[in-house]
Design a protein around this motif. Structure first.
Motif, PDB file in Angstrom:
ATOM      1  N   THR A  94       0.826  -1.218   0.000  1.00  0.00           N
ATOM      2  CA  THR A  94       0.000   0.000   0.000  1.00  0.00           C
ATOM      3  C   THR A  94       0.858   1.264   0.000  1.00  0.00           C
ATOM      4  O   THR A  94       0.432   2.293  -0.503  1.00  0.00           O
ATOM      5  CB  THR A  94      -0.994   0.001   1.191  1.00  0.00           C
ATOM      6  OG1 THR A  94      -0.461  -0.795   2.230  1.00  0.00           O
ATOM      7  CG2 THR A  94      -2.327  -0.544   0.783  1.00  0.00           C
ATOM      8  N   THR A 148      -5.428   2.182   4.384  1.00  0.00           N
ATOM      9  CA  THR A 148      -4.531   3.164   3.773  1.00  0.00           C
ATOM     10  C   THR A 148      -4.411   2.801   2.295  1.00  0.00           C
ATOM     11  O   THR A 148      -4.867   1.745   1.875  1.00  0.00           O
ATOM     12  CB  THR A 148      -3.120   3.143   4.394  1.00  0.00           C
ATOM     13  OG1 THR A 148      -2.477   1.929   4.012  1.00  0.00           O
ATOM     14  CG2 THR A 148      -3.160   3.227   5.908  1.00  0.00           C
ATOM     15  N   THR A 180      -4.382   4.189  -1.953  1.00  0.00           N
ATOM     16  CA  THR A 180      -5.402   4.614  -2.903  1.00  0.00           C
ATOM     17  C   THR A 180      -5.064   4.055  -4.271  1.00  0.00           C
ATOM     18  O   THR A 180      -3.926   3.666  -4.522  1.00  0.00           O
ATOM     19  CB  THR A 180      -5.446   6.158  -3.045  1.00  0.00           C
ATOM     20  OG1 THR A 180      -4.146   6.608  -3.422  1.00  0.00           O
ATOM     21  CG2 THR A 180      -5.899   6.834  -1.763  1.00  0.00           C
ATOM     22  N   PRO A 186     -10.213   4.633  -2.588  1.00  0.00           N
ATOM     23  CA  PRO A 186      -9.595   3.779  -1.565  1.00  0.00           C
ATOM     24  C   PRO A 186      -9.153   2.438  -2.145  1.00  0.00           C
ATOM     25  O   PRO A 186      -9.799   1.892  -3.046  1.00  0.00           O
ATOM     26  CB  PRO A 186     -10.718   3.579  -0.538  1.00  0.00           C
ATOM     27  CG  PRO A 186     -11.657   4.715  -0.766  1.00  0.00           C
ATOM     28  CD  PRO A 186     -11.571   5.050  -2.224  1.00  0.00           C
ATOM     29  N   TRP A 187      -8.074   1.930  -1.601  1.00  0.00           N
ATOM     30  CA  TRP A 187      -7.515   0.642  -2.022  1.00  0.00           C
ATOM     31  C   TRP A 187      -8.523  -0.462  -1.757  1.00  0.00           C
ATOM     32  O   TRP A 187      -9.136  -0.513  -0.694  1.00  0.00           O
ATOM     33  CB  TRP A 187      -6.245   0.388  -1.204  1.00  0.00           C
ATOM     34  CG  TRP A 187      -5.399  -0.703  -1.711  1.00  0.00           C
ATOM     35  CD1 TRP A 187      -5.398  -2.001  -1.303  1.00  0.00           C
ATOM     36  CD2 TRP A 187      -4.387  -0.590  -2.713  1.00  0.00           C
ATOM     37  NE1 TRP A 187      -4.465  -2.711  -2.001  1.00  0.00           N
ATOM     38  CE2 TRP A 187      -3.832  -1.866  -2.864  1.00  0.00           C
ATOM     39  CE3 TRP A 187      -3.924   0.457  -3.509  1.00  0.00           C
ATOM     40  CZ2 TRP A 187      -2.806  -2.126  -3.777  1.00  0.00           C
ATOM     41  CZ3 TRP A 187      -2.903   0.196  -4.397  1.00  0.00           C
ATOM     42  CH2 TRP A 187      -2.363  -1.083  -4.528  1.00  0.00           C
TER      43      TRP A 187
END
Ligand code: ADP
Ligand code: MG
Length: 249
Positions: free
Chosen positions: A138, A178, A180, A185-186
């Motif tokens: 991430t 966390t 993106t 958003p991831w």
């Protein structure tokens, strides 16, 4: 559990297992992760992913004499070595024996991504790395603008680094909440390509908080289902047998 083989990614070529470093967990995984497989560790910050990855590398280097590499975008080598030593995971002697290396990298931009992968692949070759932890996927997310970017990246990852008899057994850490992708958003897309997924969590239990891990995917493995309680103490992670805690799972 029923096995569902939906992989289009390279299958690990052997039935050889890479022990996780947590003996009780190995017992729930037919001995460990399939050698050459890609497993993601996912959970919110503070849930134990870094420590888990460190048990895996320490055990491999010490007991199996398999060289390990920790790639970090989140922490300096000095702070990492210090924190792990406090948990009984002393990497410095293993570094001296060339069985452990730490690669500290800045979070990449999309232009910087290919060079970064070349560097990781080169270090793996040079160090004859057999176990790899990437902390974290991430942290690289700003480098991906689209799902296409991410696909290209995972193909490079799978093609160059993971998979097959000569590939590294790789743990890819993702920080839940966390990251993106193109401003959104991831969503955990890497879990689709990974051979295995272990989820890390902390949940309230009355006044207390209890830590769990859960194996939600592990190709080619008859594995334990459901939450597995863990503790983190002065010797790192310990699997807590459910009846010891009196916690039905
Ligand atoms: N010596 C220790 N004794 C007990 N718990 C510890 C110790 N060191 C770290 N921890 C616990 O482990 C957590 C960090 O684990 P870590 O693997 O770094 O989490 P993550 O990588 O998921 O963010 C800390 O927030 C703390 O709760
Ligand atoms: Mg961490």
């Amino acid at each position: 559990m029923t096995e569902v083989a939906v992989s289009k990614t390279p299958e690990p070529a052997t039935d050889e297992r890479a022990a996780t470093g947590l003996q009780e967990l190995d017992g729930m995984l037919e001995g460990g992760f399939l050698s050459g497989s890609l497993v993601t560790l996912t959970g919110r910050p503070g849930t134990g992913k870094t420590i888990f990855g460190s048990h895996f590398l320490h055990h491999g280097a010490k007991k199996g004499k398999q060289a390990g590499m920790y790639v970090s975008m989140l922490e300096s080598e000095k702070s990492y070595l210090h924190n792990m030593r406090r948990l009984g995971l002393d990497f410095e002697p293993l570094m001296a024996q060339k069985r452990f290396s730490f690669l500290e990298l800045p979070a990449p931009t999309s232009e910087g991504l290919p060079a970064l992968w070349e560097q990781i692949a080169r270090e793996i070759d040079e160090n004859e790395t057999e176990r790899l932890v990437i902390d974290s996927f991430t942290a690289m997310s700003p480098a991906f603008q689209t799902v296409g970017d991410l696909r290209t990246f995972t193909h490079v990852l799978l093609g160059k680094i993971v998979g097959g008899a000569s590939g590294c057994t790789t743990l890819l850490i993702t920080e839940e909440g966390t990251g993106t992708l193109g401003g959104f958003p991831w969503t955990g897309v890497e879990e689709f390509v990974a051979d295995g997924v272990i989820k890390f969590s902390i949940v309230p239990a009355g006044e207390a908080r209890v830590r769990y891990i859960e194996i939600t995917k592990m190709r080619g493995t008859n594995h334990q289902m459901g939450p597995i309680p863990i503790d983190i103490g002065p010797r790192g992670i310990r699997i807590v047998h459910p009846h010891v805690r009196g916690n039905p799972v």
